[in-house]
Design a protein around this motif. Structure first.
Motif, PDB file in Angstrom:
ATOM      1  N   ALA A 258     101.977  70.038  -1.560  1.00  0.00           N
ATOM      2  CA  ALA A 258     100.569  70.446  -1.553  1.00  0.00           C
ATOM      3  C   ALA A 258     100.293  71.303  -0.328  1.00  0.00           C
ATOM      4  O   ALA A 258     100.689  70.969   0.781  1.00  0.00           O
ATOM      5  N   TRP A 259      99.646  72.433  -0.556  1.00  0.00           N
ATOM      6  CA  TRP A 259      99.138  73.299   0.510  1.00  0.00           C
ATOM      7  C   TRP A 259      97.624  73.220   0.429  1.00  0.00           C
ATOM      8  O   TRP A 259      97.059  72.950  -0.637  1.00  0.00           O
ATOM      9  N   HIS A 260      96.952  73.485   1.533  1.00  0.00           N
ATOM     10  CA  HIS A 260      95.491  73.549   1.465  1.00  0.00           C
ATOM     11  C   HIS A 260      94.930  74.550   2.462  1.00  0.00           C
ATOM     12  O   HIS A 260      95.548  74.847   3.480  1.00  0.00           O
ATOM     13  N   ASN A 261      93.757  75.053   2.125  1.00  0.00           N
ATOM     14  CA  ASN A 261      92.938  75.892   2.998  1.00  0.00           C
ATOM     15  C   ASN A 261      91.507  75.398   2.893  1.00  0.00           C
ATOM     16  O   ASN A 261      91.077  74.943   1.830  1.00  0.00           O
ATOM     17  N   ASP A 262      90.778  75.514   3.983  1.00  0.00           N
ATOM     18  CA  ASP A 262      89.360  75.169   3.974  1.00  0.00           C
ATOM     19  C   ASP A 262      88.535  76.437   3.785  1.00  0.00           C
ATOM     20  O   ASP A 262      88.950  77.530   4.186  1.00  0.00           O
ATOM     21  N   GLY A 263      87.374  76.276   3.202  1.00  0.00           N
ATOM     22  CA  GLY A 263      86.475  77.405   3.003  1.00  0.00           C
ATOM     23  C   GLY A 263      85.037  76.959   3.164  1.00  0.00           C
ATOM     24  O   GLY A 263      84.705  75.788   2.961  1.00  0.00           O
ATOM     25  N   ILE A 264      84.202  77.907   3.533  1.00  0.00           N
ATOM     26  CA  ILE A 264      82.774  77.629   3.681  1.00  0.00           C
ATOM     27  C   ILE A 264      81.994  78.685   2.919  1.00  0.00           C
ATOM     28  O   ILE A 264      82.394  79.843   2.852  1.00  0.00           O
ATOM     29  N   GLY A 265      80.913  78.249   2.298  1.00  0.00           N
ATOM     30  CA  GLY A 265      80.073  79.175   1.563  1.00  0.00           C
ATOM     31  C   GLY A 265      78.617  78.797   1.714  1.00  0.00           C
ATOM     32  O   GLY A 265      78.290  77.630   1.921  1.00  0.00           O
ATOM     33  N   CYS A 266      77.768  79.790   1.629  1.00  0.00           N
ATOM     34  CA  CYS A 266      76.334  79.508   1.680  1.00  0.00           C
ATOM     35  C   CYS A 266      75.612  80.408   0.684  1.00  0.00           C
ATOM     36  O   CYS A 266      76.109  81.463   0.307  1.00  0.00           O
ATOM     37  N   ALA A 267      74.473  79.942   0.266  1.00  0.00           N
ATOM     38  CA  ALA A 267      73.656  80.690  -0.683  1.00  0.00           C
ATOM     39  C   ALA A 267      72.192  80.412  -0.366  1.00  0.00           C
ATOM     40  O   ALA A 267      71.833  79.274  -0.030  1.00  0.00           O
ATOM     41  N   PRO A 268      71.363  81.435  -0.459  1.00  0.00           N
ATOM     42  CA  PRO A 268      69.942  81.236  -0.163  1.00  0.00           C
ATOM     43  C   PRO A 268      69.253  80.386  -1.223  1.00  0.00           C
ATOM     44  O   PRO A 268      69.590  80.468  -2.407  1.00  0.00           O
ATOM     45  N   ILE A 269      68.330  79.574  -0.778  1.00  0.00           N
ATOM     46  CA  ILE A 269      67.497  78.795  -1.689  1.00  0.00           C
ATOM     47  C   ILE A 269      66.286  79.655  -2.020  1.00  0.00           C
ATOM     48  O   ILE A 269      65.614  80.165  -1.117  1.00  0.00           O
ATOM     49  N   GLN A 270      66.027  79.834  -3.302  1.00  0.00           N
ATOM     50  CA  GLN A 270      64.922  80.695  -3.709  1.00  0.00           C
ATOM     51  C   GLN A 270      63.588  80.114  -3.264  1.00  0.00           C
ATOM     52  O   GLN A 270      63.334  78.918  -3.421  1.00  0.00           O
ATOM     53  N   THR A 271      62.759  80.996  -2.714  1.00  0.00           N
ATOM     54  CA  THR A 271      61.414  80.619  -2.276  1.00  0.00           C
ATOM     55  C   THR A 271      60.415  81.612  -2.867  1.00  0.00           C
ATOM     56  O   THR A 271      60.797  82.646  -3.416  1.00  0.00           O
ATOM     57  N   ASP A 272      59.149  81.273  -2.732  1.00  0.00           N
ATOM     58  CA  ASP A 272      58.117  82.209  -3.150  1.00  0.00           C
ATOM     59  C   ASP A 272      58.195  83.456  -2.277  1.00  0.00           C
ATOM     60  O   ASP A 272      58.610  83.396  -1.109  1.00  0.00           O
ATOM     61  N   LYS A 273      57.796  84.574  -2.835  1.00  0.00           N
ATOM     62  CA  LYS A 273      57.833  85.843  -2.124  1.00  0.00           C
ATOM     63  C   LYS A 273      57.050  85.747  -0.819  1.00  0.00           C
ATOM     64  O   LYS A 273      55.949  85.213  -0.772  1.00  0.00           O
ATOM     65  N   GLY A 274      57.672  86.230   0.256  1.00  0.00           N
ATOM     66  CA  GLY A 274      57.026  86.261   1.556  1.00  0.00           C
ATOM     67  C   GLY A 274      57.116  84.966   2.350  1.00  0.00           C
ATOM     68  O   GLY A 274      56.626  84.885   3.470  1.00  0.00           O
ATOM     69  N   ALA A 275      57.736  83.938   1.794  1.00  0.00           N
ATOM     70  CA  ALA A 275      57.843  82.651   2.489  1.00  0.00           C
ATOM     71  C   ALA A 275      58.841  82.752   3.634  1.00  0.00           C
ATOM     72  O   ALA A 275      59.845  83.459   3.551  1.00  0.00           O
ATOM     73  N   GLY A 276      58.568  82.021   4.716  1.00  0.00           N
ATOM     74  CA  GLY A 276      59.476  81.970   5.851  1.00  0.00           C
ATOM     75  C   GLY A 276      60.701  81.125   5.537  1.00  0.00           C
ATOM     76  O   GLY A 276      60.702  80.335   4.591  1.00  0.00           O
ATOM     77  N   ALA A 277      61.749  81.293   6.352  1.00  0.00           N
ATOM     78  CA  ALA A 277      63.033  80.617   6.112  1.00  0.00           C
ATOM     79  C   ALA A 277      62.915  79.102   6.136  1.00  0.00           C
ATOM     80  O   ALA A 277      63.693  78.411   5.500  1.00  0.00           O
ATOM     81  N   THR A 278      61.946  78.565   6.857  1.00  0.00           N
ATOM     82  CA  THR A 278      61.823  77.108   6.944  1.00  0.00           C
ATOM     83  C   THR A 278      60.528  76.589   6.304  1.00  0.00           C
ATOM     84  O   THR A 278      60.134  75.462   6.540  1.00  0.00           O
ATOM     85  N   ASP A 279      59.892  77.409   5.477  1.00  0.00           N
ATOM     86  CA  ASP A 279      58.677  76.979   4.789  1.00  0.00           C
ATOM     87  C   ASP A 279      59.066  76.278   3.487  1.00  0.00           C
ATOM     88  O   ASP A 279      59.091  76.864   2.414  1.00  0.00           O
ATOM     89  N   PHE A 280      59.383  74.994   3.596  1.00  0.00           N
ATOM     90  CA  PHE A 280      59.908  74.251   2.454  1.00  0.00           C
ATOM     91  C   PHE A 280      58.859  73.980   1.378  1.00  0.00           C
ATOM     92  O   PHE A 280      59.193  73.582   0.274  1.00  0.00           O
ATOM     93  N   ASN A 281      57.595  74.207   1.691  1.00  0.00           N
ATOM     94  CA  ASN A 281      56.553  74.069   0.676  1.00  0.00           C
ATOM     95  C   ASN A 281      56.596  75.212  -0.335  1.00  0.00           C
ATOM     96  O   ASN A 281      55.972  75.137  -1.383  1.00  0.00           O
ATOM     97  N   LYS A 282      57.327  76.272  -0.003  1.00  0.00           N
ATOM     98  CA  LYS A 282      57.403  77.452  -0.867  1.00  0.00           C
ATOM     99  C   LYS A 282      58.742  77.556  -1.606  1.00  0.00           C
ATOM    100  O   LYS A 282      59.033  78.551  -2.242  1.00  0.00           O
ATOM    101  N   VAL A 283      59.559  76.511  -1.530  1.00  0.00           N
ATOM    102  CA  VAL A 283      60.845  76.510  -2.220  1.00  0.00           C
ATOM    103  C   VAL A 283      60.601  76.365  -3.721  1.00  0.00           C
ATOM    104  O   VAL A 283      59.797  75.540  -4.150  1.00  0.00           O
TER     105      VAL A 283
END
Length: 161
Positions: A97-122
């Motif tokens: 067995a061989w292995h490699n680690d990987g990391i990925g991220c994806a934006p969480i859709q929010t209402d238009k104009g919402a700030g990155a930490t405005d979780f009320n607009k998710v």
């Protein structure tokens, strides 16, 4: 406990045994560019080509036959889902067995104009969509560390052949 590493001699490097030839052939295969017909235009980055996950998974199955992932971590950072995986493959030459680690991220859709930490607009399904996308990016990140055929140098301006 001390790990001792044996530095190879020049004879070790150039000796051609059956095993070294097979390993070299595998390394050569892994470092071929993927067929250009397989590359797609990135939907968000103009002028950037990428290898889609369906091709990566097909290559993993075709080259290694058996592969699997372990999700090491998943979390939300600001308005993004982040997933870290460990991709395992079975070396077709010796069954290890061989292995490699990987990391990925994806934006969480929010209402238009919402700030990155405005979780009320998710959006109500924002996390449900973002987590699988982040996992896909993480798998691709881990796979491309095996070689160019998995998209390692796709999109780079320069590369060493």
């Amino acid at each position: 406990m001390e790990n001792k590493v044996t530095i190879p001699t020049m004879n070790d490097l150039v000796a051609e045994t059956e095993g070294s030839v097979k390993l070299n052939n595998l390394v050569v295969l892994l470092n071929q560019n993927p067929p250009s017909a397989w590359l797609k235009d990135h939907p968000m980055v103009y002028g950037y080509k990428y290898l889609p996950i369906e091709r990566v998974e097909w290559l993993l199955t075709r080259i290694f036959t058996k592969w699997w992932i372990e999700i090491l971590d998943s979390k939300i950072i600001a308005n993004s889902a982040v997933v870290t995986v460990r991709l395992f493959v079975i070396n077709p030459l010796n069954g290890e067995a061989w292995h490699n680690d990987g990391i990925g991220c994806a934006p969480i859709q929010t209402d238009k104009g919402a700030g990155a930490t405005d979780f009320n607009k998710v959006k109500s399904d924002g996390v449900t969509k973002a987590m699988p996308s982040a996992e896909t990016y993480a798998i691709k990140d881990a796979a491309d560390k095996f070689g160019k055929i998995f998209g390692k140098d796709t999109g780079r301006k320069t590369s060493i052949d």
